[in-house]
Scaffold this active site. Structure first.
Site, short mmCIF file in Angstrom:
data_model
loop_
_atom_site.label_atom_id
_atom_site.label_comp_id
_atom_site.label_asym_id
_atom_site.label_seq_id
_atom_site.Cartn_x
_atom_site.Cartn_y
_atom_site.Cartn_z
N CYS A 256 3.73 -4.11 -6.49
CA CYS A 256 2.81 -4.41 -7.61
C CYS A 256 3.55 -4.41 -8.96
O CYS A 256 3.49 -5.38 -9.72
CB CYS A 256 1.66 -3.41 -7.61
SG CYS A 256 2.16 -1.69 -7.41
N1 NAP Z 1 -1.78 0.74 -3.93
C1 NAP Z 1 -1.18 -0.28 -4.53
O1 NAP Z 1 -1.42 -0.59 -5.71
C2 NAP Z 1 -0.21 -1.14 -3.76
C3 NAP Z 1 0.20 -2.36 -4.30
C4 NAP Z 1 1.12 -3.15 -3.61
C5 NAP Z 1 1.62 -2.71 -2.39
N2 NAP Z 1 1.22 -1.51 -1.89
C6 NAP Z 1 1.75 -1.09 -0.58
O2 NAP Z 1 0.73 -1.34 0.39
C7 NAP Z 1 0.76 -0.34 1.40
C8 NAP Z 1 -0.61 0.33 1.48
O3 NAP Z 1 -0.88 0.93 0.22
P1 NAP Z 1 -2.21 1.75 -0.08
O4 NAP Z 1 -2.16 2.09 -1.51
O5 NAP Z 1 -3.38 1.05 0.47
O6 NAP Z 1 -1.92 3.07 0.77
P2 NAP Z 1 -2.94 4.18 1.26
O7 NAP Z 1 -4.17 4.12 0.41
O8 NAP Z 1 -2.19 5.45 1.32
O9 NAP Z 1 -3.31 3.71 2.73
C9 NAP Z 1 -2.40 3.77 3.79
C10 NAP Z 1 -3.08 3.24 5.05
O10 NAP Z 1 -2.18 3.38 6.16
C11 NAP Z 1 -2.79 4.16 7.20
N3 NAP Z 1 -1.76 5.04 7.74
C12 NAP Z 1 -1.09 6.03 7.07
N4 NAP Z 1 -0.17 6.60 7.86
C13 NAP Z 1 -0.25 5.95 9.06
C14 NAP Z 1 0.43 6.08 10.30
N5 NAP Z 1 1.39 7.01 10.48
N6 NAP Z 1 0.09 5.23 11.31
C15 NAP Z 1 -0.88 4.32 11.16
N7 NAP Z 1 -1.59 4.16 10.01
C16 NAP Z 1 -1.27 4.96 8.98
C17 NAP Z 1 -3.96 4.89 6.55
O11 NAP Z 1 -5.10 4.97 7.39
P3 NAP Z 1 -5.43 6.08 8.44
O12 NAP Z 1 -4.76 7.33 7.95
O13 NAP Z 1 -6.92 6.17 8.45
O14 NAP Z 1 -4.86 5.54 9.72
C18 NAP Z 1 -4.36 3.94 5.42
O15 NAP Z 1 -5.26 2.96 5.88
C19 NAP Z 1 1.90 0.62 1.00
O16 NAP Z 1 3.08 0.27 1.67
C20 NAP Z 1 2.06 0.39 -0.49
O17 NAP Z 1 3.37 0.66 -0.95
C21 NAP Z 1 0.31 -0.73 -2.53
#
Ligand code: NAP
Length: 321
Positions: free
Chosen positions: A134
């Site tokens: 981002c």
């Molecule tokens: N937030 C932002 O602004 C943003 C922007 C660009 C890119 N990103 C990237 O996009 C990705 C997701 O970001 P986010 O902010 O949505 O993260 P998040 O809110 O922490 O969500 C992570 C997701 O992954 C799942 N998860 C976590 N550990 C896991 C495991 N060991 N096995 C399977 N599922 C697992 C979680 O669900 P459960 O625990 O329910 O399985 C949850 O749905 C990251 O790599 C982040 O760097 C984020």
């Protein structure tokens, strides 16, 4: 006869990005959500989290093999960094389009780096697409028009809303830490510093911060230019670069982060130039969950599936917090 819709599966559906993506998929005429995988929400109706979603669809806790067996057209991985390779290995069938939102493949030549405004000409027939970070999107959009005119590494001062830190509890999304506060972190060697340096082929310095608001990024970029330039010429270079880009808006005013929240587009501009024409400050804002993540993923999916790049990305977005 109704047109066949592209079947999409989502791993990491509970996260901030996953939810945002489900909302966009729900409003996209050419996409159909086939599964939403989450360990924590397994069994719960998706519609409880995403209003308007198919009432029959429930979150599922799918392992790597089960994800591969679902045979979707597009599989989106919205997982924390370091987890995607097991899924990718199982989805390596030469036809499934994989969109990885993590940072795992942003440095790999085997993956297309999907920042469409800068890289769509290299997208053709690529099945593995790495979605940019981002902050990295904001930095690249601010820097790209002048990347060939830099004398020194530019300095990028970024402030993100706390949704940028994901849902896993940490200091960076702790309301008590952030209240009336600004949290600097990792001022040397942040992943997005390396990502932008790698992609633009020029070193950048990046100073990330998290603030109390939920969504949005404000990026202030200071550059030293290799030669003296005029304000009007600089403005024209940005205008030319983004003239045909509906998701990049150019402004003379300093863009403010509150105006970015809930919007698909990024805003770049507000140029301030020193009297000698060598020191330039440019600002960029975007919504980290949209142009910084889910909107960009939809652009990439559309391009990979031969759909109109902006299909499903209408301006009528409600802010979901
Ligand atoms: N937030 C932002 O602004 C943003 C922007 C660009 C890119 N990103 C990237 O996009 C990705 C997701 O970001 P986010 O902010 O949505 O993260 P998040 O809110 O922490 O969500 C992570 C997701 O992954 C799942 N998860 C976590 N550990 C896991 C495991 N060991 N096995 C399977 N599922 C697992 C979680 O669900 P459960 O625990 O329910 O399985 C949850 O749905 C990251 O790599 C982040 O760097 C984020």
């Amino acid at each position: 006869m109704t047109a066949k819709r592209t079947k999409l599966g989502l791993v990491g559906a509970r996260g901030y990005v996953g939810r945002e993506l489900m909302r966009l998929v729900g409003g996209h005429p050419g996409l159909e959500l086939n599964f939403a995988s989450s360990r924590e929400l397994a069994g719960q109706p998706v519609a409880e989290y995403v209003p308007g979603a198919d009432p029959e669809l429930h979150f599922e806790n799918l392992g790597v093999d089960e994800v591969a067996q679902r045979e979707v057209d597009v599989c989106v991985l919205a997982l924390p960094n370091g987890l995607s390779d097991d899924y990718v290995a199982k989805l390596d069938d030469g036809k499934t389009i994989v969109i990885d939102l993590s940072g795992d493949h942003r440095f790999s030549d085997d993956w297309h780096y999907g920042l469409p405004e800068l890289t769509r000409d290299q997208q053709q027939d690529r099945h593995w697409i790495s979605n940019p970070g981002c902050y990295a999107t904001a930095m690249q959009l601010a820097l790209a028009p002048l990347a060939d005119f830099l004398d020194e590494p530019p300095h990028c001062f970024g402030v993100s809303g706390y949704s940028g830190a994901g849902t896993k509890p940490s200091k960076k999304n702790d309301a008590a830490v952030l209240a009336d506060n600004l949290l600097p972190y990792q001022p040397i060697g942040h992943l997005h510093e390396r990502e932008v340096s790698h992609r633009l082929g020029t070193e950048v310095r990046f100073f990330p911060h998290v603030a109390e608001f939920f969504r949005g990024i404000s990026m202030t970029v200071t550059m030293t230019l290799a030669k003296s330039m005029m304000h009007g010429d600089i403005r024209m270079m940005y205008q030319r670069c983004y003239a045909n880009e509906p998701l990049i808006r150019i402004t003379d005013e300093t863009p403010l982060v509150a105006g970015a929240a809930g919007k698909h587009h990024a805003t770049v501009g507000g140029w301030q130039l020193s009297a000698d024409g060598r020191r330039l400050v440019v600002f960029a804002t975007l919504d980290n969950l949209l142009k910084g993540a889910a909107t960009q993923a939809i652009q990439n999916i559309n391009l990979a599936c031969g759909q109109r790049e902006l299909e499903g990305l209408s301006d009528e977005l409600s802010m979901e917090q």
